[in-house]
Design an enzyme around this catalytic site. Structure first.
Site, short mmCIF file in Angstrom:
data_model
loop_
_atom_site.label_atom_id
_atom_site.label_comp_id
_atom_site.label_asym_id
_atom_site.label_seq_id
_atom_site.Cartn_x
_atom_site.Cartn_y
_atom_site.Cartn_z
N SER A 126 10.26 1.66 -4.65
CA SER A 126 10.39 0.83 -3.45
C SER A 126 11.80 0.85 -2.89
O SER A 126 12.01 0.54 -1.73
CB SER A 126 10.06 -0.63 -3.78
N HIS A 147 4.95 5.92 -1.31
CA HIS A 147 5.13 4.50 -1.64
C HIS A 147 3.86 3.71 -1.35
O HIS A 147 3.50 3.49 -0.20
CB HIS A 147 6.31 3.96 -0.81
N GLU A 159 3.56 4.73 2.43
CA GLU A 159 4.70 5.25 3.18
C GLU A 159 5.14 6.57 2.55
O GLU A 159 5.49 6.61 1.37
CB GLU A 159 5.86 4.25 3.14
N ASN A 198 8.97 -2.94 4.11
CA ASN A 198 9.84 -3.97 3.53
C ASN A 198 10.93 -4.43 4.49
O ASN A 198 11.41 -5.55 4.40
CB ASN A 198 10.44 -3.50 2.20
#
Ligand SMILES: NC(=O)c1ccc[n+]([C@@H]2O[C@H](COP(=O)([O-])OP(=O)(O)OC[C@H]3O[C@@H](n4cnc5c(N)ncnc54)[C@H](O)[C@@H]3O)[C@@H](O)[C@H]2O)c1
Length: 292
Positions: A126, A147, A159, A198
């Protein structure tokens, strides 16, 4: 060396059988791939195996999967501590081991030696862009981030993040594999801390924390607004409690270490809760109290 195409992929190797790796392995097996899940900890492998079998049983009971499909998928899934053997005929690797650069670099160095020349090597990290592990593998063009989101069996987004040397073939095969996994992948053209999801989450959290600490509205009302006005499935404070406040703090620290921007430092209110051991749902108390 050059990346194999989607047709070359028969055997998927997932490294790490924790929260993410176990479910990513199941996703790949449900999509029809032969899968090896490798971990250094035997007990983690046993736990993953039991949890996935339980989860499949529940899905069958709910009518989400047929008993035959669940059984066949579990049959395609092997659990092992032997990286050498599992990597020897792996066509595609998803590394989901503990979030530590030294561990990941070591794994990519070994994969570079062990995996077939066409194999694509990805990381589910991450916070670490794949450029940080690409050189160690000796095949940087065949490395990118893949991801997934937690829980990986449910969340649709993947991702795919390329670094400067990732080849187009690697990107295309990774995107296509995610689609075959039943996901909706998005492409991120260059490494940036937090990628896209994020960063979006971080921006909303930052604003929610600012509104709350200025006394503009209660956390309950901020969460309600996110749900009833913006259609979010949960409010920012509820989401922070679900993810874990220690994880939120870790992500902020990692982002700050990359950017040096004071605005990226963990919010003092988060640091306070973490210091008190109030980490969210997992400890029974975070922004909200779950003990009642
Ligand atoms: N938890 C999340 O919400 C989430 C979401 C997206 C991505 N990620 C990323 O996924 C990765 C794994 O996270 P997690 O939450 O599943 O962690 P976890 O702690 O649940 O599992 C990590 C596993 O890696 C194993 N491991 C450690 N060193 C290893 C090695 N050298 N070889 C093989 N296995 C090894 C550990 O034994 C453990 O079982 C991290 O990079 C994290 O950033 C996590």
């Amino acid at each position: 060396m050059s990346a194999g195409g989607i047709g070359n992929i028969k055997h998927v190797l997932v490294i790490g059988s924790g929260a993410m790796g176990s479910q990513i392995g199941m996703v790949a097996a449900l999509a029809g791939y032969r899968v090896s899940v490798q971990d250094i900890a035997e007990d983690m492998l046993t736990r993953a195996k039991e949890q996935l079998a339980g989860r499949m049983q529940a899905n069958v009971a709910k009518g989400k999967t047929s008993a035959e499909d669940a059984e066949a998928a579990l049959g395609r899934l092997a659990f092992t501590t032997d990286l050498d053997a599992a990597a020897a005929d792996a066509d595609f690797v998803i590394e989901a081991a503990t979030e530590r650069l030294d561990i990941k670099q070591q794994i990519f160095e070994r994969l570079g030696r062990l995996a077939p020349a066409h194999a694509i090597l990805t990381t589910n990290s991450s916070t670490l862009g794949s450029s940080k592990v690409a050189e160690a593998s000796g095949r940087p063009e065949q490395v990118c981030n893949m991801h997934f989101f937690n829980p990986a069996l449910v969340m649709k987004c993947v991702e795919v993040v390329r670094h400067e040397r990732t080849s187009d073939a690697t990107v295309e095969t990774t995107l296509e594999l995610a689609r075959r996994f039943g996901k909706e992948p998005v492409l991120i053209n260059r490494e940036i801390p937090g990628f896209v999801a994020n960063r979006l989450m971080g921006a909303i959290q930052k604003e929610a924390l600012a509104l709350h600490s200025a006394g503009i509205a209660s956390l309950e009302d901020i969460d309600t607004t996110a749900k009833t006005a913006l259609g979010h499935p949960m409010g920012p404070f509820e989401l922070m409690d679900m993810v874990g406040l220690d994880v939120i703090q870790f992500i902020a620290e990692a982002t700050y270490a990359e950017t040096g921007d004071d605005a990226d430092r963990p919010h003092p209110a988060i640091a306070d809760l973490v210091a008190q051991g109030k980490l969210g749902r997992k400890t029974g108390q975070g922004w909200y109290n779950y003990e009642k």
